[in-house]
Scaffold this active site. Structure first.
Site, PDB file in Angstrom:
ATOM      1  N   GLU A 168       2.518  -5.011   6.853  1.00 14.60           N
ATOM      2  CA  GLU A 168       2.167  -5.908   5.739  1.00 14.60           C
ATOM      3  C   GLU A 168       1.991  -7.355   6.163  1.00 14.60           C
ATOM      4  O   GLU A 168       1.067  -8.022   5.713  1.00 14.60           O
ATOM      5  CB  GLU A 168       3.209  -5.807   4.615  1.00 14.60           C
ATOM      6  CG  GLU A 168       3.136  -4.521   3.800  1.00 14.60           C
ATOM      7  CD  GLU A 168       3.927  -3.383   4.418  1.00 14.60           C
ATOM      8  OE1 GLU A 168       4.574  -3.608   5.464  1.00 14.60           O
ATOM      9  OE2 GLU A 168       3.905  -2.269   3.858  1.00 14.60           O
ATOM     10  N   HIS A 195      12.680  -0.119  -3.319  1.00 12.14           N
ATOM     11  CA  HIS A 195      11.315   0.125  -3.796  1.00 12.14           C
ATOM     12  C   HIS A 195      11.137  -0.226  -5.269  1.00 12.14           C
ATOM     13  O   HIS A 195      10.157   0.175  -5.882  1.00 12.14           O
ATOM     14  CB  HIS A 195      10.931   1.598  -3.592  1.00 12.14           C
ATOM     15  CG  HIS A 195      10.635   1.951  -2.166  1.00 12.14           C
ATOM     16  ND1 HIS A 195      11.557   1.796  -1.169  1.00 12.14           N
ATOM     17  CD2 HIS A 195       9.531   2.446  -1.573  1.00 12.14           C
ATOM     18  CE1 HIS A 195      11.031   2.197  -0.023  1.00 12.14           C
ATOM     19  NE2 HIS A 195       9.792   2.591  -0.239  1.00 12.14           N
TER      20      HIS A 195
END
Lengths: 325, 369
Positions: free
Chosen positions: A60, A129
């Site tokens: 990322e 998450h």
């Protein structure tokens, strides 16, 4: 009008903008060959080819940074984060580089990048998450933050976001991806920073955004049927820029406010909202402003308990009744 | 005011610069171009020395001329000058916080740079960026970034943009030797190699990541890490502008022609501390600094080479130096005389949209006070 799922609405926005502007590219983990981890980008690789729809490695900081660099040259990347929770590994790129580069260059540079993906709890995936970072993102001047609740809003707002010349962070919701709603067949845009009154009422204003909009509408229906209480639901849709005027107009009508957010309470979006409401509409308030948030702990895994940690119609209903007591 | 040349310029180097002067990219240089390269290096040196004086001195009101950090480029001049001299229309540069040399090498006005250091509205970033954040997009110079290694993914993005738009060009992403251990750098390496992006990762290895020597911070060879990503790599000496140009030309051509990235480690040295705030007496010796200055000072090495080639005389070198001092002095005068931004300027240049209100498409509040 067509009935589209939230997922399809996002996909249609991407496809239309890819078609309209050759500088738009879609990049992210599994967006191409795998068809999207949540199938949002299904079919786009086949239609637009690998130059326009590119699979990135799980990296990322690298690929988000790359997108920001490319946007400085006029490419308009729409980057997918498989979960917004992964923003933390790209934090420096998102909030030092994208948010600050215009300012530090004295206005010489702008980053027309969109970073999108789901940011929500409620799917039993545990604390790592389930982050909802809209407050953290919106705390950085230079960025825009959008959290749509319906297919109609998702499509119209994403198209505006892609055409925007500032960095826009677009927070979707995996729980909503399968929800259907009416979406016009003809092209339309929804301006960023325009709230939407999703239900009109006179006794209480619920100010909310994202999935809690849907839950608040359920609660409002119950409050009307079972308690004869008329609730107005204001969907912010965009966190920054913020349509505080629509919020204040509703407060001046109902005189009572409940802020509902899928955020932890401390320094959440609701903290800013309640500050602004009391500062700008103090004399219009008949009661202290109420606030319903996710219960203040990391996201619990246990499926039935996670549903209780998050806002839900019953929790919203209780909080509303407490305010009207 | 006129000052005598410093010892740096007067000392004789023992390292000479001959083996790379005949590389095609250098053999093609005209005398004027060679003098231009030399002048740029001298101008950077004098700019840095003048900014150092401004930093440590006081303004008329008794306050600091320059705030924050100041990372000086003295000793590394041949790298920025050598690399930026190779830039074509579609070649881009991005670097970290030791960014003054690159800014001058791409042609930014030293007045605007000094004014930026002084925090003045006439600065290149209107006083909003400071020393670490010089930018000139019109010259393909994309900063000027404060976080170690954070600019490297952006550099890969520039290379991606060049390739996406179908241009024959490159991005040179500069970093220090301390940056090679940052994760973002390795993610950037992987992406550039995986996607065949025309990005040259330039490690300006001055031996110290702040106060920690290379031996105490990095395992193995720095540039050789490229092999793990299947990338080409090279190492060259940074005190010789001819060698810098010859080495970088090779990799830049591969980047432009074949869209292939590479890692190039350029060995150099900095004379000043990590920043001006660094007392510079805890991790290296004065002898070490003096030894480099005496044997490998990049300006002296190039001056000696140009005199040997008959391109430059001691007198003309002296004139160039005097002009560079005068330019730095004029920059400081300009900075000193310039106004500060106003409090009303604080919220400008935050959003493209708020700076272009006639083209605004969003609604609602962008600012919260």
């Amino acid at each position: 009008m067509s009935q589209l799922t939230y997922r399809e609405a996002v996909r249609h926005a991407l496809a239309e903008e890819l078609t309209r502007d050759p500088n738009v590219v879609v990049m992210g983990e599994e967006v191409g060959q795998f068809q999207g981890a949540y199938k949002v980008t299904q079919g786009l690789l086949e239609k637009f080819g690998p130059k326009r729809v590119a699979d990135t490695p799980i990296s990322e900081a690298g690929f988000i940074g790359m997108g920001i660099g490319a946007s400085m040259l006029g490419v308009r990347p729409v980057m997918e984060l498989m979960f917004w929770s992964f923003y933390s590994v790209a934090f420096d790129q998102i909030l030092n580089n994208a948010a600050n580069v215009r300012y530090m260059s004295g206005g010489q540079i702008n980053c027309p990048i969109v970073i999108r993906g789901p940011a929500n709890g409620g799917t039993n995936v545990g604390a790592t998450h389930s982050h909802t970072p809209e407050n953290i993102l919106a705390a950085h001047p230079g960025v825009k933050v959008v959290v749509p609740s319906t297919p109609y809003d998702a499509k119209g707002l994403l198209k505006s976001a892609i055409r925007d010349n500032d960095p826009v962070f677009f927070l979707e919701n995996t729980v909503l991806y399968g929800e259907k709603g009416e979406v016009p067949d003809e092209e339309y845009l929804i301006p960023l920073g325009k709230a939407d009154v999703k239900r009109e009422g006179k006794d209480l204003t619920i100010v909310t955004y994202g999935r809690p909009v849907i839950q608040s509408l359920v609660a409002a229906e119950l409050l009307a049927k079972e308690h004869d209480i008329s609730v107005e639901v204001v969907d912010l849709r965009t966190i920054r820029p913020l349509d505080i005027d629509t919020v204040l107009a509703s407060v001046r009508k109902t005189h009572r406010v409940l802020v509902v957010e899928e955020q932890k309470p401390f320094c959440g979006v609701g903290a800013q909202l309640t500050y602004m409401i009391q500062a700008e509409a103090f004399d219009d308030l008949d009661a202290p402003i109420g606030r319903l948030c996710t219960i203040d702990a990391p996201a619990i895994y246990s499926p039935p308990v996670e549903a209780e940690q998050l806002p839900n119609p019953q929790r919203i209903l209780k909080a509303a009744l407490a305010l009207l007591d | 005011m006129s000052k005598k040349p410093s010892a740096t310029i007067e000392q004789k180097p023992t390292a000479s610069s001959t083996s790379h002067s005949q590389a095609p990219i250098n053999a093609a240089l005209t005398q004027a171009q060679k003098i231009g390269l030399f002048s740029q290096m001298v101008r950077i040196r004098r700019f840095e020395e003048r900014s150092h004086r401004a930093y440590t001195g006081k303004n008329a009101a008794g306050g600091a001329n320059i705030g924050g950090f100041l990372h000086l480029y003295n000793g590394q001049e041949a790298i920025a000058v050598g690399c930026c001299s190779l830039m074509g229309k579609h070649d881009h540069v991005i670097t970290a916080y030791r960014d003054h040399g690159h800014a001058i090498a791409v042609g930014m006005d030293t007045k605007a740079l000094m004014a930026e250091l002084y925090g003045k509205v006439t600065g290149c970033s209107k006083g909003k960026g400071g020393s670490m954040h010089f930018f000139s997009p019109e010259r393909n110079y994309w900063g000027g970034h404060g976080i170690v290694g954070g600019q490297i993914p952006l550099g890969v993005g520039l290379a991606y943009g060049v390739k996406y738009k179908g241009h024959k060009g490159s991005a040179m992403a500069f970093m220090g030797d301390g940056a090679v251990n940052q994760g973002a750098v390795h993610e950037a390496y992987n992406l550039a190699a995986l996607w065949n992006l025309p990005c040259i990762f330039v490690i300006e290895n001055n031996g110290y990541s702040m106060g920690t020597s290379q031996a105490r911070s990095s395992a193995g060879d720095l540039a050789k890490r490229a092999e793990g990503y299947g990338m080409a790599w090279g190492v060259c000496e940074g005190h010789d502008v001819y060698e810098v140009r010859a080495t970088m030309d090779k990799f830049l051509n591969i980047a432009r022609e074949e869209c292939k990235p590479a890692v190039v480690e350029i060995r150099t040295y900095r004379y000043r501390g990590h920043s001006v705030a660094d007392p510079d007496n805890t991790y290296r010796t004065k002898t070490e600094i003096e030894e480099y200055r005496r044997t490998k000072d990049p300006i002296q090495v190039f001056q000696t080479a140009l005199i040997a080639e008959g391109v430059l005389s001691t007198e003309s070198a002296e004139k160039i130096d005097e002009a560079a001092r005068a330019e730095a002095e004029a920059a400081a005068d300009f900075a000193d005389a310039s106004p500060y931004p106003t409090p009303e300027d604080i919220q400008k240049d935050v959003y493209w949209e708020s700076d272009n209100p006639d083209q605004r498409t969003s609604q609602g509040r962008l600012f919260f006070n």
